[in-house]
Design a protein around this motif. Structure first.
Motif, short mmCIF file in Angstrom:
data_model
loop_
_atom_site.label_atom_id
_atom_site.label_comp_id
_atom_site.label_asym_id
_atom_site.label_seq_id
_atom_site.Cartn_x
_atom_site.Cartn_y
_atom_site.Cartn_z
N ARG A 100 73.42 10.51 37.50
CA ARG A 100 73.35 11.28 36.25
C ARG A 100 72.17 10.79 35.42
O ARG A 100 71.83 9.62 35.44
N TYR A 124 70.22 15.72 35.39
CA TYR A 124 70.83 15.41 36.69
C TYR A 124 72.34 15.20 36.54
O TYR A 124 72.78 14.52 35.62
N ARG A 125 73.07 15.79 37.47
CA ARG A 125 74.53 15.60 37.52
C ARG A 125 74.93 15.42 38.98
O ARG A 125 74.97 16.40 39.73
N ASP A 126 75.16 14.21 39.37
CA ASP A 126 75.64 13.87 40.71
C ASP A 126 74.69 14.32 41.82
O ASP A 126 73.78 13.61 42.16
#
Length: 199
Positions: A100, A124-126
């Motif tokens: 993240r 960013y997420r995962d």
């Protein structure tokens, strides 16, 4: 441009796709329906609210190594008193874990065809990186329409580059970009929202 017949699918099917990108919040109403079509190698979905009005449009293309490119335009409301808002994003998801980012995002490099690399901040997420500045997404869509390839280097939580490549059929991509732009105009019009896609 090849186009297969349209059909209705349940919101559960669309929600399962959107969960990977963190967009499941757009699918709260249980009776909402989505209309899916294929434009060449692109998947294209328009989701409607309970009154049958367009609420969200999604375009998706598969790249190398299980990467996915998503374009999303969605109308949502915080509560009954607040006016609807429209969000616009371009997202790339990969099979590897990216971690993240801070709310400002992480610097990300991408380029179309043999053009110069461009730098922007993606959230960013995962396993996904998302460009969510409306102005940037609008410019991204303009460049996408006339391109044959897109290379993007997302960076993982160690700031190591994770490269993905997408191949475009120019006729299909132009048709997708124009339809997405029109659907987003319709969605923004219902929300009475200003959008750079309304030109």
């Amino acid at each position: 441009m090849s186009q297969q017949p349209s059909y209705s699918i349940s919101v559960r099917c669309i929600s399962s796709l959107a969960l990977a990108l963190g967009t499941a919040c757009f699918f709260a109403p249980e009776r909402a329906q989505a209309l899916a079509t294929w434009i060449g190698s692109w998947d294209y979905v328009v989701r409607h609210d309970q009154e049958g009005r367009p609420q969200a449009a999604f375009a998706r293309l598969r790249g190398d190594n299980e990467a996915l490119l998503w374009l999303t335009c969605a109308r949502s409301s915080a509560d009954n008193d607040a006016p609807d808002t429209v969000s616009l994003s371009a997202t790339v998801s990969q099979k590897g874990f990216l971690g993240r980012s801070a709310p400002r995002g992480r610097s990300t490099v991408y380029w179309f065809d043999d053009g110069s690399p461009e730098l922007s901040y993606w959230v960013y997420r995962d396993k996904a990186g998302q460009m969510s500045s409306t102005e940037q997404v609008s410019r991204f869509l303009d460049k996408l329409k006339g391109s044959q390839t897109l290379v993007i280097e997302l960076s993982d939580y160690r700031y190591e580059a994770r490269r993905s490549e997408f191949q475009f059929d120019p006729a299909d991509t132009k048709a997708v970009a124009e339809r997405f732009r029109q659907d987003c105009r319709d969605i923004a019009g219902l929300a009475k929202a200003e959008s750079p896609l309304i030109r």
